[in-house]
Write a protein that holds these residues in place. Structure first.
Motif, short mmCIF file in Angstrom:
data_model
loop_
_atom_site.label_atom_id
_atom_site.label_comp_id
_atom_site.label_asym_id
_atom_site.label_seq_id
_atom_site.Cartn_x
_atom_site.Cartn_y
_atom_site.Cartn_z
N VAL A 77 -40.66 24.63 11.34
CA VAL A 77 -39.27 25.06 11.23
C VAL A 77 -39.02 26.17 12.25
CG1 VAL A 77 -37.53 26.15 9.76
CG2 VAL A 77 -39.09 24.45 8.80
N GLN A 78 -38.04 25.95 13.13
CA GLN A 78 -37.55 27.00 14.02
C GLN A 78 -36.11 27.31 13.61
OE1 GLN A 78 -38.94 24.05 15.71
NE2 GLN A 78 -40.92 25.08 15.40
N TYR A 79 -35.67 28.51 13.94
CA TYR A 79 -34.31 28.86 13.54
C TYR A 79 -33.75 29.93 14.47
CZ TYR A 79 -35.74 33.42 11.74
OH TYR A 79 -36.20 34.69 11.64
N ARG A 80 -32.44 30.05 14.45
CA ARG A 80 -31.77 31.17 15.10
C ARG A 80 -30.44 31.40 14.41
NH1 ARG A 80 -31.02 27.01 18.93
NH2 ARG A 80 -28.82 26.66 19.53
N ILE A 81 -30.03 32.66 14.39
CA ILE A 81 -28.76 33.05 13.78
C ILE A 81 -27.87 33.60 14.89
CG2 ILE A 81 -27.64 34.55 12.09
CD1 ILE A 81 -30.23 34.54 10.49
N GLU A 82 -26.72 32.97 15.09
CA GLU A 82 -25.80 33.37 16.15
C GLU A 82 -24.53 33.95 15.52
OE1 GLU A 82 -27.19 29.68 19.11
OE2 GLU A 82 -25.12 29.82 18.38
N VAL A 83 -24.19 35.15 15.91
CA VAL A 83 -23.01 35.83 15.38
C VAL A 83 -22.05 36.09 16.53
CG1 VAL A 83 -22.13 37.81 14.12
CG2 VAL A 83 -24.39 36.90 13.58
N ALA A 84 -20.80 35.62 16.39
CA ALA A 84 -19.80 35.84 17.44
C ALA A 84 -19.50 37.32 17.60
CB ALA A 84 -18.52 35.06 17.11
N ASP A 85 -19.08 37.69 18.79
CA ASP A 85 -18.84 39.11 19.10
C ASP A 85 -17.71 39.71 18.26
OD1 ASP A 85 -19.51 38.61 22.65
OD2 ASP A 85 -20.86 39.04 20.97
N ASP A 86 -16.73 38.88 17.86
CA ASP A 86 -15.59 39.42 17.13
C ASP A 86 -15.82 39.51 15.62
OD1 ASP A 86 -13.51 36.44 16.79
OD2 ASP A 86 -15.68 36.70 16.85
N LEU B 122 -26.87 38.39 6.03
CA LEU B 122 -27.58 37.79 7.17
C LEU B 122 -29.00 38.34 7.28
CD1 LEU B 122 -24.79 37.64 9.91
CD2 LEU B 122 -25.64 35.80 8.45
N ASP B 123 -29.20 39.60 6.91
CA ASP B 123 -30.54 40.17 6.91
C ASP B 123 -31.42 39.44 5.89
OD1 ASP B 123 -32.55 42.21 7.65
OD2 ASP B 123 -32.28 42.89 5.59
N ALA B 124 -30.89 39.20 4.70
CA ALA B 124 -31.64 38.44 3.68
C ALA B 124 -31.90 37.02 4.16
CB ALA B 124 -30.86 38.43 2.36
N LEU B 125 -30.91 36.42 4.81
CA LEU B 125 -31.08 35.05 5.32
C LEU B 125 -32.16 35.00 6.39
CD1 LEU B 125 -30.08 32.11 5.35
CD2 LEU B 125 -28.43 32.80 7.11
N ASP B 126 -32.18 36.00 7.26
CA ASP B 126 -33.21 36.05 8.31
C ASP B 126 -34.60 36.17 7.70
OD1 ASP B 126 -33.93 36.39 11.23
OD2 ASP B 126 -34.72 38.25 10.41
N LEU B 127 -34.76 37.00 6.68
CA LEU B 127 -36.05 37.13 6.00
C LEU B 127 -36.45 35.82 5.34
CD1 LEU B 127 -35.59 40.66 4.40
CD2 LEU B 127 -37.23 40.06 6.17
N VAL C 184 -33.05 25.05 12.72
CA VAL C 184 -31.86 25.40 11.94
C VAL C 184 -31.07 26.43 12.74
CG1 VAL C 184 -30.99 26.42 9.82
CG2 VAL C 184 -33.01 24.95 9.75
N VAL C 185 -29.81 26.15 12.96
CA VAL C 185 -28.94 27.07 13.69
C VAL C 185 -27.81 27.50 12.77
CG1 VAL C 185 -27.48 27.43 15.71
CG2 VAL C 185 -29.50 25.95 15.88
N VAL C 186 -27.71 28.80 12.56
CA VAL C 186 -26.63 29.35 11.74
C VAL C 186 -25.67 30.08 12.67
CG1 VAL C 186 -26.03 30.88 9.83
CG2 VAL C 186 -28.19 29.60 9.77
#
Length: 207
Positions: A150-159, A132-137, A193-195
């Motif tokens: 291009v706008q983006y955000r990466i959402e990671v569930a708490d679990d 995910l760090d590589a993807l964010d870069l 883009v939403v991941v």
């Protein structure tokens, strides 16, 4: 009998002569001070110009060195070569426009991305956190390169335990790249883009 002295022997003539000598001395002293000050200013300006030229040459040499390093790394990176060389061309454009701050920021992020990809590519699996760090870069690069399209955000569930979960390297990036190129680039206004990363059940990871 009083004999008057010659005019050049009178006290007032001597006083005037002394005043003239003092005035001339002061005049030449001030002229010399101005000459010394002007010379010092010229030398200082020349030194500043030389330092500025040296700094610019050092920056250009540093950019060339770092570009060469990233180009060599790009040859070994397991990424779309079009993306790699498009990024390099964008960095070169910023340097040619003398926008050193943006070029340096772009180049730093790009170097980190290439280094991360190379590190991840040496292993059969990597942590989800590294991926995910590589993807964010990568998404930062695309967002900068297309200048707000291009706008983006990466959402990671708490679990989701990103530090423990292992996945194959570069598993997600090709899908995101396709989403950008085939889903957003044909739109004049661009898009987002939403991941989203979440768990399905106890072992299945969904991205």
């Amino acid at each position: 009998i009083f004999i008057a002295p010659e005019w050049y022997q009178t006290w007032w003539f001597r006083l005037a002569l002394a005043a003239l000598a003092i005035g001339l001395g002061w005049f030449f002293f001030q002229a010399r001070l101005k000459e010394v000050a002007l010379t010092a200013n010229l030398q200082r300006e020349q030194a500043e110009r030389e330092r500025a030229e040296l700094t610019l040459r050092e920056r250009e040499a540093d950019f060339k060195r770092r570009l060469a390093e990233t180009e060599m790394a790009a040859l070994r990176a397991q990424m779309n070569p079009h993306f790699i060389f498009n990024c390099l061309n964008s960095i070169k454009l910023y340097t040619e426009e003398h926008d050193t701050e943006t070029a340096s920021f772009y180049l730093t992020r790009f170097s980190r991305l290439i280094r991360r990809v190379l590190e991840n590519s040496r292993s059969e699996t990597v942590t989800l956190e590294n991926e995910l760090d590589a993807l964010d870069l990568y998404l930062q690069m695309e967002a900068m390169r297309f200048k707000g399209k291009v706008q983006y955000r990466i959402e990671v569930a708490d679990d989701v335990e990103v530090q423990l979960l292992q996945i194959p390297p570069l598993l997600v990036q090709p899908f995101v790249e396709n989403a950008i190129w085939h889903g957003l680039m044909h739109k004049l206004e661009g898009g987002s883009v939403v991941v989203r990363v979440q768990m399905e059940g106890s072992t299945l990871l969904r991205i």
